[in-house]
Design an enzyme around this catalytic site. Structure first.
Site, PDB file in Angstrom:
ATOM      1  N   ASP A   1       0.813  -1.277  -0.044  1.00 31.74           N
ATOM      2  CA  ASP A   1      -0.053   0.103   0.010  1.00 31.74           C
ATOM      3  C   ASP A   1       0.819   1.247   0.020  1.00 31.74           C
ATOM      4  OD1 ASP A   1       0.612  -0.453   2.579  1.00 31.74           O
ATOM      5  OD2 ASP A   1      -1.238  -0.105   3.412  1.00 31.74           O
TER       6      ASP A   1
HETATM    7  C1  LIG Z   1       6.212  -7.702  15.366  1.00 29.68           C
HETATM    8  C2  LIG Z   1       5.359  -6.701  16.367  1.00 29.68           C
HETATM    9  C3  LIG Z   1       4.228  -7.325  16.864  1.00 29.68           C
HETATM   10  C4  LIG Z   1       5.678  -5.551  16.636  1.00 29.68           C
HETATM   11  C5  LIG Z   1       6.527  -4.438  16.049  1.00 29.68           C
HETATM   12  C6  LIG Z   1       5.858  -3.376  15.359  1.00 29.68           C
HETATM   13  C7  LIG Z   1       5.305  -3.692  14.086  1.00 29.68           C
HETATM   14  C8  LIG Z   1       4.806  -4.953  13.807  1.00 29.68           C
HETATM   15  C9  LIG Z   1       4.647  -2.315  13.464  1.00 29.68           C
HETATM   16  C10 LIG Z   1       4.881  -0.959  13.703  1.00 29.68           C
HETATM   17  C11 LIG Z   1       4.722   0.041  12.550  1.00 29.68           C
HETATM   18  C12 LIG Z   1       3.895  -1.185  11.590  1.00 29.68           C
HETATM   19  C13 LIG Z   1       2.430  -0.720  12.070  1.00 29.68           C
HETATM   20  C14 LIG Z   1       3.917  -0.755  10.225  1.00 29.68           C
HETATM   21  C15 LIG Z   1       3.337   0.625   9.747  1.00 29.68           C
HETATM   22  C16 LIG Z   1       2.789   0.900   8.464  1.00 29.68           C
HETATM   23  C17 LIG Z   1       1.634   0.005   8.134  1.00 29.68           C
HETATM   24  C18 LIG Z   1       0.914   0.478   6.961  1.00 29.68           C
HETATM   25  C19 LIG Z   1       0.160   1.634   7.411  1.00 29.68           C
HETATM   26  C20 LIG Z   1       1.751   0.788   5.909  1.00 29.68           C
HETATM   27  C21 LIG Z   1      -0.146  -0.608   6.755  1.00 29.68           C
HETATM   28  O1  LIG Z   1      -0.959  -0.085   5.513  1.00 29.68           O
HETATM   29  C22 LIG Z   1       0.403  -1.907   6.200  1.00 29.68           C
HETATM   30  C23 LIG Z   1       1.349  -2.398   7.492  1.00 29.68           C
HETATM   31  C24 LIG Z   1       2.312  -1.567   8.071  1.00 29.68           C
HETATM   32  C25 LIG Z   1       3.636  -1.749   7.673  1.00 29.68           C
HETATM   33  C26 LIG Z   1       3.235  -1.859   9.209  1.00 29.68           C
HETATM   34  C27 LIG Z   1       3.154  -3.180   9.748  1.00 29.68           C
HETATM   35  C28 LIG Z   1       3.468  -3.393  11.310  1.00 29.68           C
HETATM   36  C29 LIG Z   1       4.313  -2.600  11.949  1.00 29.68           C
HETATM   37  C30 LIG Z   1       5.708  -2.674  11.376  1.00 29.68           C
END
Ligand SMILES: CC(C)=CCC[C@@H](C)[C@H]1CC[C@@]2(C)[C@@H]3CC[C@H]4C(C)(C)[C@@H](O)CC[C@@]45C[C@@]35CC[C@]12C
Length: 656
Positions: free
Chosen positions: A377
């Protein structure tokens, strides 16, 4: 109104053209950082330590504990880790804040009640025994790749955390003993350390930390792994450690030692400290540790990522173009266009297949190119932004690189027609039953998400509009089908990366509308009815992170500008721009704007893994501007929505 909001956005742009801000919120990241440094015989420098103390003290809950994030109720996991972090940074055990913390965690068993990641970090510090951990043997990496539970099939964030954990577990890594650690072993437990029954401790979790209950499957797997651990061969272990180290090296190099996230960043650094003390890897890691540090008014914290720059910039461009003030914002947009150009990933990770990486060329990451992990995305939103900048003469990404972005998006399509985050879905859904984290949900498999799918559909529609010869029709149609299938009976969509139904519904209806879905379509009618039913008396919408945890809409005590903006943007997409609900929402949003053009701070709007809230600093500057531009200015919307035909026809709410 919106010109003041536009000016705020323009004024807060960085010199490199991006928007960069606080990406804090989670309260388990800073203590892991401090613990990791301590294992390496280090502590944060005085300025960082003082800032971290401010941050941690400032976010201690009334009851003495710390939440999973700055707004959540207390968990043992974060309370014990933050307690330990404060002690490691020099706070005395008699500090009133720490006395209150002990009063909170001791009746809950101290570390024995913590979610599993907390126990692991404590084991590294020598404050918990490895016998009290469920096994995480590195040998799992040596299993045949084709097995449905091979670690390479896990969601990349999860596998990148368990990869160094496996190495550290396999080596029973433990900090060098210090008098402070000996004191902590006495402070943390309700009973003498020597009396703890470690085998029983494995399965113990306090109610506060047990969001995802341990399934019978997981318990069975843990028994099998526990048996293996007792009989494991030293030679196989050595091979598994070597293989894990090779994978860790590949991650470090592909990300320029930034790593995919703050947890594996710290764990990988500790791994190298033990594998090659004072080697070049440790130095390279230490140099990039500050990338994660955020200096904010509430102190210094470890951000959830090395920034959200790309993501925010792509949205800011879309909001500014939607505002109809692109000419006034020309310089701002030009700088943003250059940032988008500079941050596209132009190469695949070295030996991608060997190291289980999806090719990354053409994609955009969430933060910066150096981070090296593009996301479906983020690529889609960046592509949309570039295509909006194109007619303004402000897109700097060459044609063939835009085409590579489309190729990247297409390469990530799932069999169900949707898109996941970083990779195609690799593991079966049932792997989720083996989630050992206790405190998070949905960490095991990268499945299709409504947000990612909608963003990709919108980008492909925009691409086809710009390049009519593009053959992306099937991908769009299957994406639309996925969106339709995932609508809930009440008309909403559940979001996964923002709070929550307002976020998911905004993405879904935007995707459907972009693809030309008629406003009379039952899916859009039901979505509009759902949103109208959630509107508050005062015209606003409000949703809290409890929505994600409880999987039902939970209002906050007051309206939220970001939630209201998502609802308004949704109503524009469903063809309800001229409705009473939209008018009232716009009036509320206008009245809420301050004289300085900003909207007051409000609860966190981002979330991950259903439980942890996270702060998106730029959202309050982007979404109200965007919503007021489209919902509050009828002339910006163009044709009446009902005049729009089917899939492929330009939707009225898209701005040029
Ligand atoms: C492994 C765990 C449970 C903890 C570490 C934290 C990460 C998993 C998450 C912190 C940032 C995230 C949320 C990251 C941020 C952007 C989103 C997004 C908005 C692009 C989304 O649409 C798709 C998923 C995201 C990449 C995210 C995944 C999870 C994090 C890395």
């Amino acid at each position: 109104m919106s010109s003041r909001a536009r000016d705020v956005l323009a004024r807060t742009q960085e010199a490199d053209g991006s928007w960069k801000g606080d990406y804090g919120g989670p309260l388990f990241l800073s203590p892991v950082y401090v613990a990791g440094l301590y294992v390496m015989g280090r502590i944060p420098d005085a300025r960082t330590r003082d800032g971290m103390l401010v941050h941690l003290r400032g976010h201690q809950n009334e009851d003495g504990g710390w939440g999973l994030d700055v707004e959540s109720p207390s968990l043992v996991f974060t309370t014990v880790l933050n307690y330990v972090a404060l002690r490691l940074m020099g706070v005395g055990a008699d500090d009133p804040g720490l006395v209150r913390a002990r009063e909170w965690f001791l009746p809950r068993g101290g570390p024995l009640g913590s979610g599993s990641w907390g126990k692991f970090v404590l084991a590294l510090l020598g404050l918990y025994e490895y016998d009290g951990l469920d096994p995480a043997p590195p040998e799992l990496w040596l299993l045949p790749r084709a097995l449905p539970f091979h670690p390479s099939r896990l969601w990349c964030h999860c596998r990148m955390v368990y990869l160094p954990m496996g190495w550290l577990f396999g080596r029973r890594a433990r900090a060098v003993e210090t008098p402070l650690l000996a004191e902590l072993r006495r402070e943390l437990y309700p009973q003498p350390y020597a009396d703890v029954d470690w085998k029983r401790a494995r399965s113990r979790v306090a109610a506060s930390d047990a969001y995802t209950p341990r399934s019978a499957w997981l318990r069975a797997v843990n028994r099998v792994l526990g048996f293996y651990e007792r009989i494991h061969s030293k030679r196989l272990r050595a091979r598994a450690l070597d293989e894990s180290l090779a994978l860790i090296r590949a991650e470090d190099e592909a990300t320029h030692y930034i790593c995919i996230g703050p947890i594996n960043k710290v764990l990988n650094t500790v791994v190298w400290h033990l594998a090659r003390p004072d080697g070049p890897e440790v130095r390279a890691h230490l140099e990039r540790l500050p990338d994660y540090l955020q200096h904010s008014p509430d102190g210094i914290k470890v951000n959830g990522y090395n920034s959200s720059q790309l993501w925010d910039t792509a949205f800011a461009v879309q909001a500014l173009v939607a505002s109809g003030q692109a000419e006034e914002a020309r310089d701002t947009l030009a700088r943003a266009g250059r940032f988008l150009e500079a941050e596209q990933v132009l190469e695949d990770p070295p030996h991608a297949a060997r190291f289980y990486r999806h090719p990354s060329r053409g994609g955009w990451p969430f933060s910066t190119r150096a981070h090296g992990w593009p996301i479906s995305d983020c690529t889609a939103e960046a592509l949309k932004a570039c295509l909006l900048l194109e007619p303004l003469g402000l897109n700097h990404v060459p044609r063939e690189r835009l085409a590579q972005a489309v190729e990247f998006i297409l390469s990530l399509r799932n069999r169900d027609g949707g898109w996941a985050t970083y990779e195609r879905q690799r593991g079966p859904r049932w792997l989720e039953r083996l989630n050992p984290s206790d405190v998070f949900a949905g960490i095991m498999v990268d499945t299709s998400y409504v947000e990612c799918t909608s963003a990709c559909v919108q980008a492909l529609v925009a691409w086809r509009r710009a390049r009519p010869e593009a053959s992306v029709g099937e991908a769009i149609a299957r994406g639309v089908d996925f969106l339709r299938r995932t609508q809930r009976p009440d008309g909403s969509w559940e979001g996964s990366w923002g709070v929550c139904f307002s976020y998911g519904t905004w993405f879904a209806v935007s995707g459907l509308a972009a693809a030309g879905t008629r406003t009379q379509d039952p899916a859009l009618r039901r979505a509009a009815a759902f949103l109208k039913a959630q509107q508050r008396e005062d015209g606003s919408w409000s949703e809290t992170v409890r929505s994600c945890r409880e999987r039902r809409w939970v209002d906050g005590p007051t309206g939220h500008a970001v939630t209201t903006s998502w609802a308004l943007l949704s109503l524009v997409a469903t063809g309800d721009a001229d409705s009473e609900a939209t008018r009232r929402g716009v009036a509320w949003l206008r009245a809420r704007q301050g004289a300085d053009g900003r909207w007051p701070q409000e609860p966190l709007a981002g979330v991950f893994n259903r439980t942890c809230a996270i702060h998106y600093d730029a959202y309050l500057r982007i979404f109200p501007l965007w919503a007021l531009s489209l919902a509050g200015a009828p002339e910006r919307r163009g044709l009446p929505r009902s005049a729009i035909g089917n899939e492929g026809v330009e939707p009225c709410w898209s701005m040029r």
